[in-house]
Design a protein around this motif. Structure first.
Motif, short mmCIF file in Angstrom:
data_model
loop_
_atom_site.label_atom_id
_atom_site.label_comp_id
_atom_site.label_asym_id
_atom_site.label_seq_id
_atom_site.Cartn_x
_atom_site.Cartn_y
_atom_site.Cartn_z
N UNK A 64 -9.13 -6.23 -5.49
CA UNK A 64 -8.75 -4.95 -6.10
C UNK A 64 -9.85 -3.91 -5.94
N UNK A 65 -11.11 -4.33 -6.06
CA UNK A 65 -12.22 -3.39 -5.89
C UNK A 65 -12.23 -2.85 -4.46
N UNK A 66 -12.03 -3.71 -3.48
CA UNK A 66 -11.97 -3.25 -2.08
C UNK A 66 -10.81 -2.29 -1.86
N UNK A 67 -9.68 -2.56 -2.50
CA UNK A 67 -8.54 -1.66 -2.40
C UNK A 67 -8.89 -0.28 -2.97
N UNK A 68 -9.50 -0.27 -4.15
CA UNK A 68 -9.84 1.00 -4.79
C UNK A 68 -10.90 1.77 -4.00
N UNK A 69 -11.83 1.06 -3.40
CA UNK A 69 -12.87 1.72 -2.59
C UNK A 69 -12.25 2.36 -1.35
N UNK A 70 -11.22 1.76 -0.79
CA UNK A 70 -10.61 2.28 0.43
C UNK A 70 -9.61 3.41 0.18
N UNK A 71 -9.11 3.55 -1.04
CA UNK A 71 -8.11 4.58 -1.32
C UNK A 71 -8.55 6.00 -0.96
N UNK A 72 -9.78 6.41 -1.25
CA UNK A 72 -10.18 7.77 -0.87
C UNK A 72 -10.16 8.00 0.65
N UNK A 73 -10.21 6.94 1.42
CA UNK A 73 -10.24 7.04 2.88
C UNK A 73 -8.88 6.75 3.50
N UNK A 74 -7.81 6.84 2.69
CA UNK A 74 -6.46 6.53 3.16
C UNK A 74 -6.10 7.32 4.41
N UNK A 75 -6.39 8.60 4.42
CA UNK A 75 -6.09 9.44 5.58
C UNK A 75 -6.86 9.01 6.81
N UNK A 76 -8.11 8.64 6.63
CA UNK A 76 -8.93 8.19 7.76
C UNK A 76 -8.32 6.93 8.37
N UNK A 77 -7.92 5.98 7.51
CA UNK A 77 -7.30 4.75 8.01
C UNK A 77 -5.96 5.07 8.69
N UNK A 78 -5.18 6.01 8.11
CA UNK A 78 -3.87 6.36 8.67
C UNK A 78 -4.03 7.01 10.04
#
Length: 98
Positions: free
Chosen positions: A30-44
């Motif tokens: 869950x922590x890794x998920x929350x850390x990655x959320x601000x970078x959602x656009x970058x991953x997309x």
């Protein structure tokens, strides 16, 4: 074709702090998920959204794992308690005087 058989017995399963281990892993997912959320656009933009959703799935599956191992620990404790009571009841005690 001959069937393969083991040449030695399997070792006993390792027991340890299973509930704590699964809980820690779930928190990490869950922590890794929350850390990655601000970078959602970058991953997309790079076609790498599976990183984000893998962490989310790991967290939710971890919740199922926590439920499972807590139930398992409770069942093992109940079994050990029942075995201890059965052993205590089987011991010969003083015979009641009439």
């Amino acid at each position: 074709m001959a069937k393969w058989t083991a040449k030695h017995e399997a070792p006993e399963p390792l027991e340890g702090p299973v509930v704590a281990t699964v809980t820690g892993g779930t928190i990490l997912w869950f922590a890794l998920f929350l850390v990655q959320l601000p970078f959602y656009g970058w991953f997309a933009d790079r076609g790498q959204l599976w990183w984000v959703w893998t962490c989310a799935a790991g967290g939710f599956l971890g919740l199922i794992g926590i439920w499972y191992v807590r139930g398992r620990e409770a069942a093992l404790a109940r079994h050990a308690e029942a075995a201890a009571h059965a052993e205590q009841d089987d011991r010969p005690g003083p015979t009641p005087q009439a």
